[in-house]
Structure formats: structure tokens, C-alpha cells
Design a protein around this motif. Structure first.
Motif, short mmCIF file in Angstrom:
data_model
loop_
_atom_site.label_atom_id
_atom_site.label_comp_id
_atom_site.label_asym_id
_atom_site.label_seq_id
_atom_site.Cartn_x
_atom_site.Cartn_y
_atom_site.Cartn_z
N UNK A 4 46.01 30.79 38.86
CA UNK A 4 45.16 31.26 39.97
C UNK A 4 43.73 31.36 39.48
N UNK A 5 42.80 30.89 40.29
CA UNK A 5 41.37 30.94 39.96
C UNK A 5 40.72 32.05 40.76
N UNK A 6 40.10 32.98 40.06
CA UNK A 6 39.51 34.17 40.68
C UNK A 6 38.39 33.80 41.64
N UNK A 7 38.42 34.41 42.82
CA UNK A 7 37.39 34.21 43.83
C UNK A 7 36.57 35.49 44.00
N UNK A 8 35.44 35.36 44.61
CA UNK A 8 34.57 36.52 44.85
C UNK A 8 35.32 37.56 45.67
N UNK A 9 35.28 38.81 45.25
CA UNK A 9 35.92 39.90 45.96
C UNK A 9 37.35 40.18 45.53
N UNK A 10 37.92 39.31 44.70
CA UNK A 10 39.30 39.52 44.24
C UNK A 10 39.40 40.74 43.33
N UNK A 11 40.54 41.39 43.39
CA UNK A 11 40.92 42.37 42.36
C UNK A 11 42.24 41.90 41.77
N UNK A 12 42.53 42.31 40.55
CA UNK A 12 43.76 41.89 39.90
C UNK A 12 44.98 42.42 40.65
N UNK A 13 44.85 43.61 41.20
CA UNK A 13 45.96 44.19 41.96
C UNK A 13 46.28 43.31 43.18
N UNK A 35 41.18 44.77 32.80
CA UNK A 35 41.77 44.16 34.00
C UNK A 35 40.91 44.27 35.24
N UNK A 36 40.01 45.24 35.27
CA UNK A 36 39.17 45.43 36.45
C UNK A 36 37.92 44.57 36.45
N UNK A 37 37.66 43.89 35.33
CA UNK A 37 36.41 43.13 35.21
C UNK A 37 36.71 41.64 35.27
N UNK A 38 36.97 41.15 36.47
CA UNK A 38 37.27 39.73 36.66
C UNK A 38 35.98 38.93 36.77
N UNK A 39 36.07 37.64 36.44
CA UNK A 39 34.94 36.73 36.53
C UNK A 39 35.26 35.68 37.59
N UNK A 40 34.36 35.47 38.52
CA UNK A 40 34.57 34.41 39.51
C UNK A 40 34.71 33.08 38.78
N UNK A 41 35.79 32.35 39.10
CA UNK A 41 36.06 31.09 38.43
C UNK A 41 36.97 31.21 37.23
N UNK A 42 37.34 32.42 36.86
CA UNK A 42 38.25 32.65 35.74
C UNK A 42 39.67 32.21 36.13
N UNK A 43 40.34 31.49 35.25
CA UNK A 43 41.70 31.03 35.51
C UNK A 43 42.70 32.00 34.89
N UNK A 44 43.63 32.48 35.71
CA UNK A 44 44.67 33.41 35.27
C UNK A 44 46.04 32.76 35.39
N UNK A 45 46.94 33.13 34.48
CA UNK A 45 48.33 32.72 34.63
C UNK A 45 49.10 33.87 35.27
N UNK A 46 49.92 33.52 36.25
CA UNK A 46 50.69 34.51 37.01
C UNK A 46 52.18 34.25 36.76
N UNK A 47 52.86 35.12 36.04
CA UNK A 47 54.29 34.91 35.78
C UNK A 47 55.10 34.97 37.08
#
Length: 470
Positions: A4-13, A35-47
Motif C-alpha cells: 500500500x502506498x500512503x496517500x495524503x490524510x492517511x493514518x496507519x490505523x 507509526x503516526x509519522x507517515x510519509x506521502x508516497x511511502x510504500x508499506x507491506x500489509x500482512x
């Protein structure tokens, strides 16, 4: 596992909820200190909760196996785990199968879509017909998607306890470990290495160590040193005898040869050297492999390329590692380290000269930070993928993604007003490289180099391949 690629306004929750994933599992899989400091465009792996579990502090492998209704042995085999005590917090485990209890109105097709498994595979495992009617309360075994088996090599320059700890943690993901390096000498000897801790870590994870030799001298690859070895069969025989004695004594499983900047006139000498070394190594039970420059055609000019005969290497040795990285090299202009289009150019040629089942393509595990505007003679700073994300967070920059190169990048201004350009790897770029391995039907991939924190790589690797152990 999903990317998943983080978008503006996203939270990890929100991201975890949207994917039906456990918040803490997502944090652990990505090794997120903030976990609360996401970067727009950051790629996350979601199990994927049904088939993947991220090991947490206090867990035991036996308890995880019991919770998922699988045997401890099956769980260990699915994840190349040789010792149930060598599992670490943050490691993602693939669950070999789960049990599904049929609910009212469910069909086999709906169940298959839920678990991303084919109807035919579920039917086969459970001994039923694909169009069978299901009974409420019926228990079905749901298998994981079968993954292709590939070989993975990992070079490491950390010849110390820290390097050994990294191999202990990630070694289940490697077929081979290649401690870099032993430099050959003109008299047929080679430089020593204090590699005991690395070799013990390799043994503990069922990883086969490869003895790497190079023509490295005075902190660079030396063409004259290569010539001194390649033009003298007597010195070669001395070298082979010394190598075999050292490899047997230390428990190495194969020889990896990385001779670079070989004079073009030594091309046939290099091929003859390879034939001789294979003739000595194979009867002793050792494999022989080579690392070669990333050529795009047979007659590519340049000191780096001309002596590397892809066709001959493919015929003589057990496998070949095209070094498909370093387009974005430290002394050059800002660019992706391993742009996928350039990797493809190399592989398009490589598969015409080398059998596909002998090609282990290079994979970069790092990035670089250049000062811009770029000036000739400046050297970029090498960074880890994790540091790439940290820099974007620190300077409040969104991460962009180049589709042509399949690589993340961004620019920032530091505290002195200096502009920078950063290129690195993330989950998306590694997925593109693993897709390339599958597309071309290659033997596998070879990491250059361990020592750069990159937590997303390992679940992406595990999601794509079952790593062969030998």
C-alpha cells in the motif's frame, strides 16, 4: 501480503482497518519506530491475516502453529526455519494452510475469492469437486498460493559480529551467503578473512556459503593483477590448490569469482581459467559461479565489459550473476540504482547467451543521496531504504515513484540550503524486480549488499518465492 502506498490524510490505523489487518502486525512488519509519522508516497507491506503472521515479542513458533491449526513441522518447512528458537520479532511467517468453516449461503467460489486461492486448488486439497455443494459447518482446508522455488544469494561486506547477526536473522531467505571478499595475489595465495562468525550464522540457517575471490588491489579492481593470474596456468594451479584446502577446512560450498576490469585481450584466458577451476572444483563437490558486468550486447565496448564472455560463462560455470545495479553509482549523476528498464535490457541479451536456469540477476538493497545541481567529481552518500524514508519524513517531502525505472525518489533542501536528490528501493521496486525474475524464468536473484536496513524487502520476497535450500 499487499503493498500500500500512503496517500495524503492517511493514518496507519485507517490503512490497517481498510485492509482487514491488525494494526500492531502492520507496525511490526514495517519495523515502524513512529507509526503516526507517515510519509506521502511511502510504500508499506500489509500482512494478510489468514495466511501471514508477524512474529511478536513473547511468541513461540509452536503456539503460532497451534493457533492456526497446522503442525510445527509444516510451519517451519513453509518458512525455511531450521531452529524454532531462531525466529525474531518483526519477521513475517507464511501459514501453510488454514481451516475455514462453511457459513450459510457460502459457495466455493466465494471462499476462493476471499482467500485469493483458486476453486480448483481448494477442491483438490479437500478431495471434492469444484462445483460441489457445501454444507453449513463443513470444514475446508485452504492452502496458500504455491510460490515458485528460486535461489537467492546475498553478498555481505560486514565481516564481523554485526554481519553475523544479520545473517542469523535473515538467513532463512538465502540459498547462498557470499562474504566479500578474498583478493587473489600474484603468487596464487589470497588475502585472509575472519569469517568464522559469518559461517556459523550461515550453518545455523541452512545457508550455503560461497568463497568469493576478486582481483582487488590497493582498494580497486586491478587489471594487471587479473592478467598475472589469467596468463599463468602454473599460478592458477597453485591458487586452486590453496582455495580447495581453505574451502574444505572452513566448510564453504562453492566458489564465486568476481574478476572485474579484465583486459579485453584476456577474454579467452579468463574462459580457460574458468574451465580449469571447474575441472578442479567439481570433483571436490564445490559449485563455481561468476559475477559479470551488466552487458546489453555481446560486443559492448569498454574495459568493464569486453572480457566477460556471457556465452562461455553460461556453458562453463554452474550459474552466473549479472551485476544489474550501479547505474546510479556514487560518482555519477543522480539516477535509480537498478532501473528496471536497464535491467530488462541486460536480461534481454543475457537469456540469448546463458541458459535461464543459470542466471541469478543482481538486486540492489540500498539507495543514494546526491547533492544537486550535480557536479563532476562529487560522491553521493550511500543510504539504506529505511534511511530514504526517514529523510523524506525529516524534510517533509513526498516520495515520488518513477514508472519507467520502477524506483522511488524525492528531493529536499537541508539545513544549509543545499539541495539533494535521493533514489532508493522500496516494496514496489522490489516487487517489480521479483516480477522480472518470474517473467524471464531465471534461477533467482543476488543481493548487493546486506547491511542496509530494509524491513519491507523480506515479506515481499517471501510472498513471491519459496527460497531453495541446498
Amino acid at each position: 501480503m499487499q503493498i500500500y502506498v500512503v496517500k495524503s490524510g492517511d493514518t496507519l490505523w485507517q490503512i490497517a482497518q481498510r485492509h482487514g489487518a491488525d494494526f500492531n502486525q502492520v507496525v511490526l512488519a514495517n519495523q515502524m519506530a513512529e507509526p503516526g509519522a507517515l510519509v506521502v508516497g511511502q510504500a508499506l507491506v500489509i500482512p494478510q491475516p489468514a495466511f501471514e503472521y508477524v512474529f511478536q515479542s513473547g511468541d513461540s513458533l509452536a503456539r503460532i502453529a497451534s493457533n492456526y491449526g497446522v503442525s510445527l513441522r509444516a510451519l517451519m518447512e513453509a518458512n525455511n526455519i531450521t531452529d524454532p528458537n531462531l525466529v525474531f520479532t518483526g519477521e513475517m511467517l507464511k501459514i501453510p494452510s488454514v481451516t475455514h468453516t462453511v457459513q450459510s449461503g457460502e459457495t466455493l467460489g466465494e471462499i476462493a475469492r476471499r482467500y485469493h486461492v483458486s476453486v480448483e486448488r481448494i477442491a483438490q486439497v479437500n478431495g471434492i469437486q469444484p462445483n460441489a455443494e457445501l454444507a453449513i459447518g463443513q470444514r475446508l482446508r485452504i492452502p496458500v498460493l504455491e510460490r515458485p522455488v528460486k535461489e537467492i544469494n546475498a553478498y555481505t561486506t560486514q565481516i564481523n559480529e554485526q554481519g553475523a547477526q544479520e545473517v542469523t536473522r535473515h538467513g532463512r531467505n538465502f540459498t547462498y551467503l557470499s562474504p566479500f571478499m578474498h583478493a587473489v595475489n600474484e603468487d596464487g595465495t589470497f588475502t585472509p578473512m575472519q569469517d568464522q562468525a559469518l559461517l556459523e550464522a550461515a550453518r545455523s540457517t541452512g545457508t550455503a556459503p560461497l568463497f568469493v575471490i576478486t582481483n582487488f588491489k590497493n582498494r580497486k579492481f586491478d587489471s594487471d593483477l587479473a592478467a598475472a593470474i589469467l596468463r599463468n596456468p602454473d599460478i592458477q594451479e597453485t591458487l586452486f590448490t590453496n582455495l580447495i584446502a581453505e574451502m574444505k577446512q572452513k566448510g564453504y560450498r562453492g566458489l564465486n569469482i568476481d574478476f572485474e576490469y579484465v583486459y579485453p585481450q584476456d577474454r579467452e584466458n579468463y574462459n580457460s581459467f574458468l574451465r580449469r577451476v571447474v575441472a578442479r572444483m567439481h570433483p571436490e563437490g564445490f559449485s563455481v559461479s561468476t559475477a559479470v558486468a551488466p552487458k546489453e550486447r555481446a560486443d559492448q565496448p569498454g574495459l568493464l565489459y569486453e572480457a566477460h564472455d556471457y556465452k562461455a560463462h553460461g556453458e562453463i560455470v554452474d550459474f552466473v550473476i549479472p551485476m544489474t545495479y550501479e547505474w546510479g553509482w556514487a560518482g555519477g549523476r543522480p539516477w535509480a540504482i537498478s532501473p528496471i528498464n536497464k535491467m530488462r535490457d541486460v536480461l534481454n541479451y543475457a537469456v540469448t547467451a546463458i541458459p535461464r536456469n543459470k542466471i541469478i540477476t543482481g538486486l540492489s538493497l540500498y539507495g543514494r543521496d546526491w547533492k544537486i545541481p550535480w557536479q563532476e567529481g562529487t560522491i553521493a552518500r550511500t543510504i539504506s531504504p529505511e534511511e530514504g524514508v526517514q529523510l523524506a519524513r525529516r524534510y517533509n517531502e513526498a516520495i515520488e515513484y518513477n514508472e519507467t525505472y520502477q524506483a522511488p525518489h524525492f528531493r529536499y533542501t537541508d539545513e544549509t540550503g543545499q539541495r539533494h536528490e535521493v533514489w532508493f528501493e522500496d516494496a514496489r521496486s522490489m516487487q517489480a524486480k521479483y516480477d522480472l525474475i518470474k517473467e524471464y524464468g531465471l534461477r533467482g536473484g543476488s543481493y548487493w549488499v546486506l547491511g542496509n536496513p530494509f524491513p519491507q524487502n523480506w515479506p515481499v520476497l517471501q510472498n513471491n518465492f519459496k527460497v531453495r535450500k541446498i
